[in-house]
Design a protein around this motif. Structure first.
Motif, PDB file in Angstrom:
ATOM      1  N   TYR A  60       0.557  -0.862  -0.213  1.00 39.26           N
ATOM      2  CA  TYR A  60       0.282  -0.232   0.120  1.00 39.26           C
ATOM      3  C   TYR A  60       0.611   1.441   0.067  1.00 39.26           C
ATOM      4  O   TYR A  60       0.279   2.447   0.235  1.00 39.26           O
ATOM      5  N   GLY A  61       2.252   1.769  -0.229  1.00 41.90           N
ATOM      6  CA  GLY A  61       2.966   2.138  -0.460  1.00 41.90           C
ATOM      7  C   GLY A  61       3.268   2.637   1.452  1.00 41.90           C
ATOM      8  O   GLY A  61       3.956   3.722   1.196  1.00 41.90           O
ATOM      9  N   SER A  62       3.437   1.887   2.186  1.00 40.98           N
ATOM     10  CA  SER A  62       3.870   2.402   3.296  1.00 40.98           C
ATOM     11  C   SER A  62       4.737   0.759   4.082  1.00 40.98           C
ATOM     12  O   SER A  62       4.726   0.017   3.338  1.00 40.98           O
ATOM     13  N   LEU A  63       5.828   0.797   5.031  1.00 41.15           N
ATOM     14  CA  LEU A  63       6.434   0.820   5.531  1.00 41.15           C
ATOM     15  C   LEU A  63       5.259  -0.831   6.205  1.00 41.15           C
ATOM     16  O   LEU A  63       4.700  -0.066   7.618  1.00 41.15           O
ATOM     17  N   VAL A  64       5.923  -1.980   5.772  1.00 36.51           N
ATOM     18  CA  VAL A  64       4.675  -2.727   6.337  1.00 36.51           C
ATOM     19  C   VAL A  64       5.749  -4.332   7.215  1.00 36.51           C
ATOM     20  O   VAL A  64       4.828  -5.174   8.117  1.00 36.51           O
ATOM     21  N   GLY A  65       6.736  -4.289   7.072  1.00 32.44           N
ATOM     22  CA  GLY A  65       7.610  -5.201   7.450  1.00 32.44           C
ATOM     23  C   GLY A  65       8.737  -4.842   7.613  1.00 32.44           C
ATOM     24  O   GLY A  65       9.671  -4.397   6.695  1.00 32.44           O
ATOM     25  N   LYS A  66       9.660  -5.674   8.448  1.00 33.49           N
ATOM     26  CA  LYS A  66      11.703  -6.146   7.565  1.00 33.49           C
ATOM     27  C   LYS A  66      11.502  -7.355   7.287  1.00 33.49           C
ATOM     28  O   LYS A  66      11.123  -8.258   8.546  1.00 33.49           O
ATOM     29  N   ALA A  67      12.239  -7.470   6.215  1.00 34.82           N
ATOM     30  CA  ALA A  67      13.127  -9.155   6.093  1.00 34.82           C
ATOM     31  C   ALA A  67      14.007  -9.860   7.540  1.00 34.82           C
ATOM     32  O   ALA A  67      14.107  -9.012   7.996  1.00 34.82           O
ATOM     33  N   VAL A  68      13.491 -10.706   7.860  1.00 32.99           N
ATOM     34  CA  VAL A  68      14.247 -11.529   8.751  1.00 32.99           C
ATOM     35  C   VAL A  68      15.182 -12.528   8.355  1.00 32.99           C
ATOM     36  O   VAL A  68      16.246 -12.627   8.887  1.00 32.99           O
ATOM     37  N   THR A  69      14.597 -12.819   7.537  1.00 38.13           N
ATOM     38  CA  THR A  69      16.113 -13.950   6.311  1.00 38.13           C
ATOM     39  C   THR A  69      15.704 -13.480   5.178  1.00 38.13           C
ATOM     40  O   THR A  69      15.023 -12.638   4.503  1.00 38.13           O
ATOM     41  N   THR A  70      16.584 -14.141   4.422  1.00 37.31           N
ATOM     42  CA  THR A  70      16.792 -13.729   3.018  1.00 37.31           C
ATOM     43  C   THR A  70      15.129 -14.586   2.653  1.00 37.31           C
ATOM     44  O   THR A  70      15.176 -15.827   2.401  1.00 37.31           O
ATOM     45  N   ILE A  71      14.759 -13.665   1.467  1.00 35.35           N
ATOM     46  CA  ILE A  71      13.576 -13.766   0.918  1.00 35.35           C
ATOM     47  C   ILE A  71      14.120 -13.867  -0.782  1.00 35.35           C
ATOM     48  O   ILE A  71      14.179 -12.799  -1.914  1.00 35.35           O
ATOM     49  N   PRO A  72      13.649 -14.915  -1.286  1.00 37.87           N
ATOM     50  CA  PRO A  72      14.268 -14.738  -3.219  1.00 37.87           C
ATOM     51  C   PRO A  72      13.278 -14.441  -3.773  1.00 37.87           C
ATOM     52  O   PRO A  72      11.933 -14.392  -3.314  1.00 37.87           O
ATOM     53  N   VAL A  73      12.876 -14.148  -4.909  1.00 32.88           N
ATOM     54  CA  VAL A  73      12.626 -13.923  -5.716  1.00 32.88           C
ATOM     55  C   VAL A  73      11.509 -14.513  -6.020  1.00 32.88           C
ATOM     56  O   VAL A  73      11.631 -16.133  -6.188  1.00 32.88           O
ATOM     57  N   GLY A  74      10.289 -14.321  -5.659  1.00 32.81           N
ATOM     58  CA  GLY A  74       8.949 -15.193  -5.664  1.00 32.81           C
ATOM     59  C   GLY A  74       8.924 -16.431  -5.234  1.00 32.81           C
ATOM     60  O   GLY A  74       8.383 -16.813  -4.157  1.00 32.81           O
ATOM     61  N   GLY A  75       9.331 -15.229  -3.249  1.00 38.51           N
ATOM     62  CA  GLY A  75       9.397 -16.163  -2.397  1.00 38.51           C
ATOM     63  C   GLY A  75       8.413 -15.713  -1.145  1.00 38.51           C
ATOM     64  O   GLY A  75       7.398 -14.919  -1.313  1.00 38.51           O
ATOM     65  N   LEU A  76       7.501 -16.717  -0.124  1.00 36.95           N
ATOM     66  CA  LEU A  76       6.503 -16.400   0.530  1.00 36.95           C
ATOM     67  C   LEU A  76       6.369 -16.053   1.173  1.00 36.95           C
ATOM     68  O   LEU A  76       7.762 -16.188   2.174  1.00 36.95           O
ATOM     69  N   LEU A  77       5.834 -14.620   1.800  1.00 39.29           N
ATOM     70  CA  LEU A  77       6.572 -13.704   3.471  1.00 39.29           C
ATOM     71  C   LEU A  77       5.571 -14.491   4.433  1.00 39.29           C
ATOM     72  O   LEU A  77       4.279 -14.987   4.225  1.00 39.29           O
ATOM     73  N   THR A  78       5.969 -15.600   4.953  1.00 41.42           N
ATOM     74  CA  THR A  78       5.222 -15.943   6.203  1.00 41.42           C
ATOM     75  C   THR A  78       6.046 -14.789   7.320  1.00 41.42           C
ATOM     76  O   THR A  78       6.602 -14.392   7.842  1.00 41.42           O
ATOM     77  N   THR A  79       5.442 -15.382   8.722  1.00 42.20           N
ATOM     78  CA  THR A  79       5.630 -15.190   9.871  1.00 42.20           C
ATOM     79  C   THR A  79       7.359 -15.341  10.017  1.00 42.20           C
ATOM     80  O   THR A  79       7.629 -14.915  11.328  1.00 42.20           O
ATOM     81  N   GLN A  80       8.071 -16.791  10.139  1.00 40.13           N
ATOM     82  CA  GLN A  80       9.334 -16.670  10.043  1.00 40.13           C
ATOM     83  C   GLN A  80       9.909 -15.956   9.338  1.00 40.13           C
ATOM     84  O   GLN A  80      11.177 -15.399   9.519  1.00 40.13           O
TER      85      GLN A  80
END
Length: 549
Positions: A60-80
C-alpha cells in the motif's frame, strides 16, 4: 481472464496472489517473469525481488515489515521470514490540500425514510431500550425480556428447541438409531405479527459493569448508556438501578444533559433499593414501559436527506483480500457520504498502526492531528504496559489468510476511511458532531467496536469480513460486507453484500461502493432487514479500560 496477481501500490516490493499459485509456476508483472519459489495461496504475498535480512517490506506504499531472513524472488512471505515494522509519526508534515471529492450529482436529491427526532437527528430504526445500570440488575432485565419478546411479536420460532424436542420424542419412543440422522429444518421466522408496527424492537443492554471497577470505568459506562438513549434509533428507555453502585443514575442523567440539554424522550428510571420487592419493581417497569411504547408507536417514517446518515466503518475476521476489495469499497462509500455532507466514522485504533502519518496529514488542523497522535501513543503505551503491543493484533485467522503483520492489516484496514479530510477525532465514548470523516478511538475487538460506533451516534454500521464474523448491534443495523465470494457463498446467513467481484475484475471499487450506498438507503428506510438483525445478533460489550477493584 481474471488476473492472478496484484501490485497494490507502485512503491511496493511484494505482490498479492489473487488465486492459488504453485511452486515453479511463472507469473508476469510489468514485463518481468517471476518463478514462484513456494506455493502461494490466494490472499498471501510473495517477493517481487530478493529481500535481504533487514530490508523494508512495502505494501500500500507503506512500511509493513522487515525481512528476517533472505526471501528469494517469488518467495512466500511468512511470520518466520518477516517481522512487524511500521513508520514513525510526528505532527503534520504536509498542509491539507483540496481532496478530489467524487461526483454525487445522482445522490443529491435522494432520501431515506427515517424517524425524525425532536433534536434534529434521524433514526434508521425505532427501538425501545431496557438498560441495567449495574450487572446486579441483569437478571431483572432478563425477566422483563422474557415477559415482552414473545407477546409483542419480536420473538422468533426457536428451531433448535424444536429440534431437541424431536430428539427427546425419538428417545422416549425407543428410536435412538434415528436421532443421528434427524434432519434440521431451521427457523421459519417470527411467531406472529408485531403488536407495534412502528417499533422495530425492544432491546436489552445487559453488561458486566457498573460497580467493582474504577470510577473512571463507571463514568465511561454512564456516558455510553447515555449515548444509546440519545441515539436517533432509540424512542425511549427503561433504566433499572440497584442504587448503591458506582454508576449512579445522577451521572447518567448528567451525561444525557450534556448530549442534549433539551432531552425530551420518555425515560423510565426505577431503583430497586427504593421500590422494595422484585415484584413491585418488575410489574411497575413492565406496565410503564408498555404505556410509553404505545406512544412511541405513533411516530412514523418520513423522508430525510442522505446528509442525515451517520455510518460506522469497521472490519473483523479480516483476510488478505479485505484491504483490496471490501475496505476500499467502504472507503468510496465514506467519500460519497462526506461529499453529501453526511458523517462517517473510522474506528479500531490498533488497526491504524503504521498509517498514522497519512491520517495526521489529512486532519483539517493541528489540534485534531495532535489529538489523534496523543490517543494513538497513549493506547500503544497501555498495551505495552500489560506485556502486549499493536504488533500482536493479528489473530491466528488473520495470519492464516495473509495478514502476517499488524502493519499489513492496518494498511488495508485504513482503506475504509477513503480519501477525505479528517474533520474530528473522538475519544471513547464521545458522540459525533461534525459532518465529514471522524476517527473514533476503539479497540479492534469486534463487539466492543460496534458497541462504541453505535454509542458515537452511527445510525448504520458497515462491517467488512474476510473470514466471517457473526456480529451485530442492538440498535444500529450492521451491514456485513464480504471481501471474497467464497465466504459469501459459504456463509450466506451472515453476509449482506459480496465485494468479491472486485477481486474477479467484474466490478470496480467505485461501482461496488455505489451498490453499498444504495443498500444502505434501503436498510435505513426499513425496506431491508440486515442478516445480523434477522439472526438477533444484539451484541453489546462496553469497553473496560481500567482494572477491577
Amino acid at each position: 481472464m481474471s488476473k492472478k496477481i496484484l501490485k497494490i501500490h507502485p512503491d511496493d516490493n511484494v505482490l498479492v496472489a489473487l488465486t492459488d499459485l504453485e511452486y515453479g509456476e511463472v507469473v508476469e508483472y510489468n514485463g518481468n517473469k517471476i518463478v514462484l519459489a513456494d506455493n502461494v495461496a490466494a490472499k498471501h504475498k510473495f517477493a517481487e525481488q530478493e529481500l535481504a535480512p533487514g530490508v523494508e517490506i512495502k505494501m500500500y506504499g507503506s512500511l509493513v515489515g522487515k525481512a528476517v531472513t533472505t526471501i528469494p524472488v517469488g518467495g512466500l512471505l511468512t511470520t518466520q521470514n518477516v517481522k512487524h515494522a511500521a513508520s514513525a509519526f510526528t505532527g503534520k508534515t504536509q498542509s491539507l490540500t483540496e481532496w478530489n471529492a467524487p461526483d454525487v450529482s445522482k445522490w443529491v436529491d435522494r432520501t431515506f425514510m427515517g424517524y425524525h427526532r425532536a433534536d434534529g437527528q434521524i433514526g434508521t430504526g425505532n427501538f425501545w431500550l431496557v438498560i441495567p445500570m449495574v450487572f446486579c440488575e441483569n437478571r431483572n432485565v432478563d425477566t422483563i425480556k422474557q415477559a415482552f419478546i414473545e407477546e409483542l411479536g419480536f420473538g422468533h420460532h426457536d428451531a433448535y428447541k424444536t429440534y431437541v424436542h424431536q430428539m427427546v420424542q425419538l428417545f422416549k419412543e425407543g428410536k435412538e438409531d434415528e436421532i443421528a440422522s434427524l434432519p434440521f429444518h431451521g427457523s421459519n421466522g417470527q411467531h406472529h405479527k408485531r403488536v407495534f408496527e412502528n417499533i422495530d424492537g425492544i432491546k436489552f443492554l445487559t453488561h458486566e459493569g457498573g460497580c467493582g471497577g474504577t470510577r473512571h470505568d463507571a463514568n465511561m459506562l454512564c456516558a455510553l448508556l447515555a449515548a444509546y438513549i440519545h441515539h436517533p434509533n432509540v424512542a425511549g428507555a427503561t433504566v433499572l438501578s440497584l442504587g448503591c453502585q458506582n454508576a449512579q443514575v445522577s451521572i447518567l442523567e448528567q451525561k444525557i444533559k450534556e448530549l442534549d440539554p433539551n432531552f425530551s424522550k420518555p425515560l423510565i428510571i426505577l431503583e430497586q433499593q427504593k421500590e422494595g420487592t422484585e415484584q413491585d419493581l418488575l410489574s411497575q417497569a413492565i406496565r410503564r414501559t408498555f404505556v410509553e411504547m404505545v406512544e412511541a408507536n405513533k411516530l412514523k417514517r418520513a423522508p430525510a436527506p442522505l446528509s442525515k446518515l451517520v455510518v460506522g466503518l469497521e472490519c473483523g475476521g479480516s483476510d488478505g483480500f479485505s484491504g483490496i476489495s471490501a475496505n476500499p469499497a467502504l472507503g468510496h462509500v465514506s467519500d460519497l457520504l462526506v461529499a453529501l455532507n453526511g458523517k462517517s466514522v473510522l474506528s479500531e485504533f490498533p488497526e491504524l498502526c503504521g498509517v498514522e502519518q497519512e491520517l495526521i496529514n489529512r486532519c483539517v488542523n493541528d489540534e485534531i492531528a495532535e489529538r489523534f497522535g496523543s490517543l494513538m501513543r497513549a493506547y500503544a503505551r497501555a498495551a505495552e504496559a500489560v506485556g502486549s503491543g499493536f504488533d500482536m493484533n493479528p489473530s491466528p485467522g488473520n495470519i492464516k489468510d495473509g495478514l502476517i503483520t499488524d502493519a499489513i492489516k492496518s494498511a488495508g484496514a485504513a482503506k475504509k476511511g477513503g480519501n477525505s479530510p479528517v474533520v474530528d477525532v473522538l475519544d471513547y465514548p464521545e458522540y459525533i458532531s461534525k459532518p465529514g470523516l471522524n476517527l473514533l478511538c476503539t479497540p479492534g475487538n469486534d463487539v466492543e467496536c460496534t458497541t462504541a460506533l453505535a454509542g458515537s451516534g452511527c445510525n448504520v454500521i458497515l462491517f467488512t469480513t474476510g473470514l466471517g464474523t457473526p456480529t451485530g448491534n442492538p440498535i444500529s443495523p450492521v451491514i456485513k460486507v464480504s471481501s471474497n465470494t467464497k465466504l459469501a457463498q459459504r456463509m450466506p446467513d451472515i453476509i449482506d453484500i459480496d465485494t468479491g467481484p472486485i477481486i474477479s475484475g467484474e466490478k470496480t471499487i467505485e461501482e461496488m461502493g455505489e451498490d453499498i450506498l444504495n443498500f444502505i438507503i434501503e436498510v435505513a428506510s426499513g425496506n431491508i432487514t440486515t442478516k445480523a438483525m434477522q439472526l438477533g445478533q444484539d451484541d453489546f460489550i462496553p469497553w473496560k479500560r481500567d482494572v477491577s477493584l
